[in-house]
Write a protein that holds these residues in place. Structure first.
Motif, PDB file in Angstrom:
ATOM      1  N   GLU A   1       0.818  -1.335  -0.048  1.00 34.20           N
ATOM      2  CA  GLU A   1       0.038  -0.061   0.082  1.00 34.20           C
ATOM      3  C   GLU A   1       0.814   1.141  -0.023  1.00 34.20           C
ATOM      4  OE1 GLU A   1      -3.124   0.248  -0.419  1.00 34.20           O
ATOM      5  OE2 GLU A   1      -4.073  -1.572   0.358  1.00 34.20           O
ATOM      6  N   ARG A   2       1.846   1.267   1.005  1.00 34.99           N
ATOM      7  CA  ARG A   2       2.566   2.391   1.018  1.00 34.99           C
ATOM      8  C   ARG A   2       3.320   2.880  -0.049  1.00 34.99           C
ATOM      9  NH1 ARG A   2       3.583   5.962   5.450  1.00 34.99           N
ATOM     10  NH2 ARG A   2       5.617   7.073   5.063  1.00 34.99           N
ATOM     11  N   TYR A   3       3.849   1.691  -0.843  1.00 39.10           N
ATOM     12  CA  TYR A   3       4.926   1.914  -1.922  1.00 39.10           C
ATOM     13  C   TYR A   3       4.439   1.844  -3.237  1.00 39.10           C
ATOM     14  CZ  TYR A   3       7.908   1.866   2.169  1.00 39.10           C
ATOM     15  OH  TYR A   3       8.469   2.266   3.643  1.00 39.10           O
ATOM     16  N   LYS A   4       3.011   1.766  -3.242  1.00 36.89           N
ATOM     17  CA  LYS A   4       2.555   1.832  -4.546  1.00 36.89           C
ATOM     18  C   LYS A   4       2.793   2.843  -5.415  1.00 36.89           C
ATOM     19  CE  LYS A   4      -2.607   1.453  -5.824  1.00 36.89           C
ATOM     20  NZ  LYS A   4      -3.630   1.252  -5.182  1.00 36.89           N
ATOM     21  N   GLY A   5       3.161   2.687  -6.649  1.00 32.50           N
ATOM     22  CA  GLY A   5       3.541   3.582  -7.745  1.00 32.50           C
ATOM     23  C   GLY A   5       5.102   3.850  -7.190  1.00 32.50           C
ATOM     24  N   LYS A   6       5.481   3.473  -6.305  1.00 31.61           N
ATOM     25  CA  LYS A   6       7.109   3.404  -6.351  1.00 31.61           C
ATOM     26  C   LYS A   6       7.656   2.268  -6.775  1.00 31.61           C
ATOM     27  CE  LYS A   6       7.104   7.483  -3.100  1.00 31.61           C
ATOM     28  NZ  LYS A   6       7.656   7.975  -1.813  1.00 31.61           N
ATOM     29  N   VAL A   7       7.385   1.089  -6.323  1.00 29.30           N
ATOM     30  CA  VAL A   7       7.960  -0.262  -6.520  1.00 29.30           C
ATOM     31  C   VAL A   7       7.011  -1.229  -6.910  1.00 29.30           C
ATOM     32  CG1 VAL A   7       8.909  -2.030  -5.126  1.00 29.30           C
ATOM     33  CG2 VAL A   7       9.053  -0.024  -4.054  1.00 29.30           C
ATOM     34  N   LYS A   8       7.205  -1.794  -8.148  1.00 28.55           N
ATOM     35  CA  LYS A   8       6.477  -2.646  -8.613  1.00 28.55           C
ATOM     36  C   LYS A   8       7.202  -4.070  -8.740  1.00 28.55           C
ATOM     37  CE  LYS A   8       7.069  -1.900 -13.711  1.00 28.55           C
ATOM     38  NZ  LYS A   8       8.015  -0.794 -14.236  1.00 28.55           N
ATOM     39  N   TYR A   9       8.455  -4.186  -8.709  1.00 33.29           N
ATOM     40  CA  TYR A   9       9.081  -5.746  -8.431  1.00 33.29           C
ATOM     41  C   TYR A   9       9.408  -5.883  -7.185  1.00 33.29           C
ATOM     42  CZ  TYR A   9      10.205  -5.382 -13.419  1.00 33.29           C
ATOM     43  OH  TYR A   9       9.979  -5.385 -14.887  1.00 33.29           O
ATOM     44  N   TRP A  10       8.626  -7.145  -6.674  1.00 31.76           N
ATOM     45  CA  TRP A  10       8.800  -7.598  -5.468  1.00 31.76           C
ATOM     46  C   TRP A  10       9.302  -9.109  -5.419  1.00 31.76           C
ATOM     47  CZ3 TRP A  10       7.804  -4.041  -1.677  1.00 31.76           C
ATOM     48  CH2 TRP A  10       6.850  -3.056  -1.700  1.00 31.76           C
ATOM     49  N   LEU A  11      10.163  -9.537  -4.272  1.00 31.31           N
ATOM     50  CA  LEU A  11      10.520 -10.957  -4.285  1.00 31.31           C
ATOM     51  C   LEU A  11      10.142 -11.245  -2.929  1.00 31.31           C
ATOM     52  CD1 LEU A  11      14.102 -10.811  -5.408  1.00 31.31           C
ATOM     53  CD2 LEU A  11      12.005 -11.121  -6.910  1.00 31.31           C
ATOM     54  N   THR A  12       9.553 -12.499  -2.709  1.00 30.54           N
ATOM     55  CA  THR A  12       8.599 -12.702  -1.239  1.00 30.54           C
ATOM     56  C   THR A  12       9.976 -13.208  -0.435  1.00 30.54           C
ATOM     57  OG1 THR A  12       8.219 -15.141  -2.000  1.00 30.54           O
ATOM     58  CG2 THR A  12       6.239 -13.121  -2.200  1.00 30.54           C
ATOM     59  N   PHE A  13      10.400 -14.280  -0.483  1.00 26.35           N
ATOM     60  CA  PHE A  13      11.336 -15.012   0.533  1.00 26.35           C
ATOM     61  C   PHE A  13      12.786 -15.093  -0.265  1.00 26.35           C
ATOM     62  CE2 PHE A  13       7.377 -16.255   2.506  1.00 26.35           C
ATOM     63  CZ  PHE A  13       7.660 -15.881   3.726  1.00 26.35           C
ATOM     64  N   ASN A  14      13.795 -14.591   0.359  1.00 32.23           N
ATOM     65  CA  ASN A  14      15.140 -14.644  -0.268  1.00 32.23           C
ATOM     66  C   ASN A  14      15.575 -16.340  -0.150  1.00 32.23           C
ATOM     67  OD1 ASN A  14      17.826 -13.866  -1.286  1.00 32.23           O
ATOM     68  ND2 ASN A  14      18.334 -14.685   0.848  1.00 32.23           N
ATOM     69  N   GLU A  15      16.023 -16.825  -1.149  1.00 32.81           N
ATOM     70  CA  GLU A  15      16.431 -18.103  -1.136  1.00 32.81           C
ATOM     71  C   GLU A  15      15.799 -19.299  -0.111  1.00 32.81           C
ATOM     72  OE1 GLU A  15      21.045 -17.298  -2.057  1.00 32.81           O
ATOM     73  OE2 GLU A  15      20.807 -17.779   0.076  1.00 32.81           O
ATOM     74  N   ILE A  16      14.507 -19.089  -0.541  1.00 30.59           N
ATOM     75  CA  ILE A  16      13.463 -19.797   0.103  1.00 30.59           C
ATOM     76  C   ILE A  16      13.895 -21.309   0.473  1.00 30.59           C
ATOM     77  CG2 ILE A  16      11.978 -20.308  -1.903  1.00 30.59           C
ATOM     78  CD1 ILE A  16       9.338 -19.859   0.203  1.00 30.59           C
ATOM     79  N   ASN A  17      14.626 -21.996  -0.608  1.00 31.52           N
ATOM     80  CA  ASN A  17      14.762 -23.460  -0.364  1.00 31.52           C
ATOM     81  C   ASN A  17      15.820 -23.596   0.659  1.00 31.52           C
ATOM     82  OD1 ASN A  17      16.443 -21.981  -2.216  1.00 31.52           O
ATOM     83  ND2 ASN A  17      17.159 -23.874  -3.244  1.00 31.52           N
ATOM     84  N   SER A  18      16.684 -22.539   1.060  1.00 34.92           N
ATOM     85  CA  SER A  18      17.624 -22.810   2.265  1.00 34.92           C
ATOM     86  C   SER A  18      17.160 -23.102   3.729  1.00 34.92           C
ATOM     87  CB  SER A  18      18.506 -21.253   2.348  1.00 34.92           C
ATOM     88  OG  SER A  18      17.676 -20.435   2.504  1.00 34.92           O
ATOM     89  N   ILE A  19      15.663 -22.734   3.706  1.00 30.98           N
ATOM     90  CA  ILE A  19      15.032 -23.185   4.983  1.00 30.98           C
ATOM     91  C   ILE A  19      15.440 -24.735   5.680  1.00 30.98           C
ATOM     92  CG2 ILE A  19      12.863 -23.475   4.228  1.00 30.98           C
ATOM     93  CD1 ILE A  19      11.528 -22.610   6.279  1.00 30.98           C
ATOM     94  N   LEU A  20      15.392 -25.529   4.759  1.00 31.24           N
ATOM     95  CA  LEU A  20      15.589 -26.791   4.944  1.00 31.24           C
ATOM     96  C   LEU A  20      16.995 -26.917   5.639  1.00 31.24           C
ATOM     97  CD1 LEU A  20      14.148 -28.827   1.983  1.00 31.24           C
ATOM     98  CD2 LEU A  20      13.152 -28.803   4.233  1.00 31.24           C
ATOM     99  N   GLU A  21      17.995 -26.308   5.191  1.00 34.24           N
ATOM    100  CA  GLU A  21      19.403 -26.356   5.908  1.00 34.24           C
ATOM    101  C   GLU A  21      19.562 -25.377   6.932  1.00 34.24           C
ATOM    102  OE1 GLU A  21      19.112 -26.655   2.329  1.00 34.24           O
ATOM    103  OE2 GLU A  21      19.577 -28.893   2.565  1.00 34.24           O
ATOM    104  N   GLU A  22      18.981 -24.321   6.859  1.00 35.35           N
ATOM    105  CA  GLU A  22      19.196 -23.401   7.759  1.00 35.35           C
ATOM    106  C   GLU A  22      17.987 -22.617   8.290  1.00 35.35           C
ATOM    107  OE1 GLU A  22      22.186 -22.358   8.855  1.00 35.35           O
ATOM    108  OE2 GLU A  22      23.152 -23.332   7.329  1.00 35.35           O
ATOM    109  N   PRO A  23      17.380 -23.304   9.307  1.00 35.01           N
ATOM    110  CA  PRO A  23      15.907 -23.102   9.888  1.00 35.01           C
ATOM    111  C   PRO A  23      15.862 -21.675  10.585  1.00 35.01           C
ATOM    112  CG  PRO A  23      16.782 -24.865  10.940  1.00 35.01           C
ATOM    113  CD  PRO A  23      17.671 -24.819   9.648  1.00 35.01           C
ATOM    114  N   LEU A  24      16.936 -21.418  11.083  1.00 37.95           N
ATOM    115  CA  LEU A  24      16.801 -20.017  11.689  1.00 37.95           C
ATOM    116  C   LEU A  24      16.930 -19.014  10.846  1.00 37.95           C
ATOM    117  CD1 LEU A  24      16.862 -17.996  14.214  1.00 37.95           C
ATOM    118  CD2 LEU A  24      19.191 -18.525  14.625  1.00 37.95           C
ATOM    119  N   LEU A  25      18.129 -18.981  10.182  1.00 38.16           N
ATOM    120  CA  LEU A  25      18.507 -17.813   9.277  1.00 38.16           C
ATOM    121  C   LEU A  25      17.247 -17.572   7.758  1.00 38.16           C
ATOM    122  CD1 LEU A  25      20.950 -16.059   7.916  1.00 38.16           C
ATOM    123  CD2 LEU A  25      20.995 -18.120   6.151  1.00 38.16           C
TER     124      LEU A  25
END
Ligand code: BGP
Length: 464
Positions: free
Chosen positions: A155-179
């Motif tokens: 909502e806040r950055y509507k018009g300023k940002v259009k490219y978004w990524l959800t979770f960085n390196e989502i597949n690393s969760i299996l190896e690094e559950p905290l990070l």
């Protein structure tokens, strides 16, 4: 040929560069208590030896840094929002206005230079409170907190940002559950890891839904750690081992891009006695809200064997050393052709536009006096690395793969994610800060700065 509107640029993450870990009402994040990255245990509170607390002080120096990025001709900057600047604990109803204002200024500054922000919502910086109280994404509640945060910034950055990524390196969760998953408890079982995976995947799909609802301009992508896996020998057992590792990685993009768990997931869970808790609406959400594009980090490939134990080092995952490849000073194997291979594999499977969200060489740099009396770094090794990788991107484009951009990791030196060192430098810009925390924080252009500037100006036509 790179497309005319190719998104040339660089990539950074809030926790690795901003510093100012308590400024403007920010809450603590897991990064603030991981002084050794993943190499050591987290501390109970921030400690002075944690380089991320100051980072490279991007929080106060972003104008100077963006000016340098603009001078290189950046078309895009991949960056993250520190979730704990917006929601200091993570579970509040109301956002922290000061945190929101900070990113307003950063995005405005980007747009002033026609630099497209590509924003990661969660880049290894879960609010510490959510990690400690809820064990991050192990709890279902965290899905709602995350989606609320995502909606707030959409909502806040509507018009300023259009490219978004959800979770960085989502597949690393299996190896690094905290990070990667913000799971604070020790000894996280495989069942718990997979449960957290499911929660992140549902959160990601709900975020895509919210993003599309809030603005039709939004383009929302996933982000995975790409890791080509080569069988160590032609022994079919090694081939199957490589396939199994591939499956574990594709699980994430299969859900985020195709909208369903892949056919092999059921057996994989059964063999591990994993019973996933799924709510009735989850599968529909996953199916209906797939991503618009795929982004990934690429640093290395690995070899897999059924019988020989892994001996390599790597980006959160390690495999067997490939005798045909050289390694970086940190033992990551350098494999430019692996990038062409990864791009083809990914495009073959999904036919979605691809963004190379991270790639680069972590190396020790030496500051020397330049001809003009200004310190610099003669980083020909970095230029060679990047040139070789970009040539392979071009090859993949010739193969027919649709690649929309390339954001070089750590375009300005920053604190390493895995080891929390500053001496592991990736940048085109040298930052005077050392592993012991000393240094003036002054910025100096490396030789690669001019080189990358020329590559962007020529839209990659000068790579050969
Ligand atoms: C990826 C992370 C980045 C980044 C990069 C380099 O795994 O998404 O945050 O840091 O790898 O890794 P490192 O910093 O450990 O050298």
């Amino acid at each position: 040929m790179f497309q005319e509107d190719f998104l040339w640029g660089g990539a950074i993450a809030a926790n690795q560069c901003e510093g100012a870990y308590l400024a403007g009402g920010k809450g603590l994040s897991i990064a603030d208590v991981m002084p050794e990255g993943i190499a050591g245990p987290p501390t109970s509170e921030p400690t002075e030896n944690n380089l991320k607390l100051v980072g490279i002080d991007f929080y106060h120096r972003y104008k100077e840094d963006l000016k340098l990025f603009a001078e290189m001709g950046f078309k895009a900057l991949r960056m993250s929002i520190a979730w704990s600047r917006i929601f200091p604990r993570g579970d509040e109803e109301e956002p922290n206005e000061e945190g929101l204002k900070f990113y307003d200024s950063v995005f405005d500054e980007c747009l002033k230079y026609n630099i497209e922000p590509i924003v990661t919502l969660s880049h290894y910086e879960t609010p510490l409170y959510l990690a400690q109280k809820y064990n991050g994404f192990l709890s279902r509640e965290t899905i709602d907190y995350f989606v609320h945060y995502a909606e707030t910034v959409f909502e806040r950055y509507k018009g300023k940002v259009k490219y978004w990524l959800t979770f960085n390196e989502i597949n690393s969760i299996l190896e690094e559950p905290l990070l990667s998953g913000g799971i604070w408890k020790k000894d996280v079982s495989i069942s718990e890891r997979v449960q957290a995976v499911h929660h992140e995947l549902v959160a990601s799909a709900m975020t895509v839904r919210a993003g599309h609802r809030i603005s039709t301009q939004n383009r929302i992508g996933c982000m995975v750690l790409a890791l080509p896996v080569y069988p160590y020998t032609s022994n079919p057992d090694d081939v199957m081992e490589a396939m199994n590792i591939d499956h574990k990685n594709y699980l994430f993009t299969d859900v985020q891009v195709r909208g369903e768990y892949p056919y092999y997931f059921k057996r994989w869970c059964e063999e591990r006695e994993i019973q996933l808790k799924v709510q009735s609406e989850d599968m529909q959400i996953l199916l209906n809200h797939t991503v618009d594009f795929i982004s990934f980090s690429y640093y290395m490939s690995i070899c897999a064997s059924k019988s020989v134990k892994a001996d390599g080092k790597g980006n959160l995952v390690s495999g067997l050393l490939n005798p045909y490849l050289k390694s970086s000073q940190w033992g990551w194997q350098i494999d430019p052709k692996g990038l062409r291979y990864a791009l083809n594999q990914m495009y073959d499977r999904y036919q979605k536009p691809l963004l190379i969200a991270e790639n680069g060489l972590g190396a020790k740099d030496e500051l020397v006096m330049g001809k003009d009396g200004v310190p610099t770094v003669e980083d020909d090794y970095r230029i060679d690395y990047l040139r070789e990788h970009l040539r392979q991107v071009e090859e993949a484009i010739q193969d027919g793969v649709v690649v929309i951009g390339y954001t070089a990791w750590g375009c300005i030196d920053l604190v390493s994610a895995s080891t929390s060192q500053l001496s592991k430098r990736y940048g085109f810009i040298y930052v005077d800060r050392n592993d012991d925390g000393s240094g003036s924080l002054m910025r100096y252009k490396k030789k690669s700065f001019e080189w990358y500037k020329e590559v962007i100006a020529a839209n990659g036509r000068n790579l050969h």
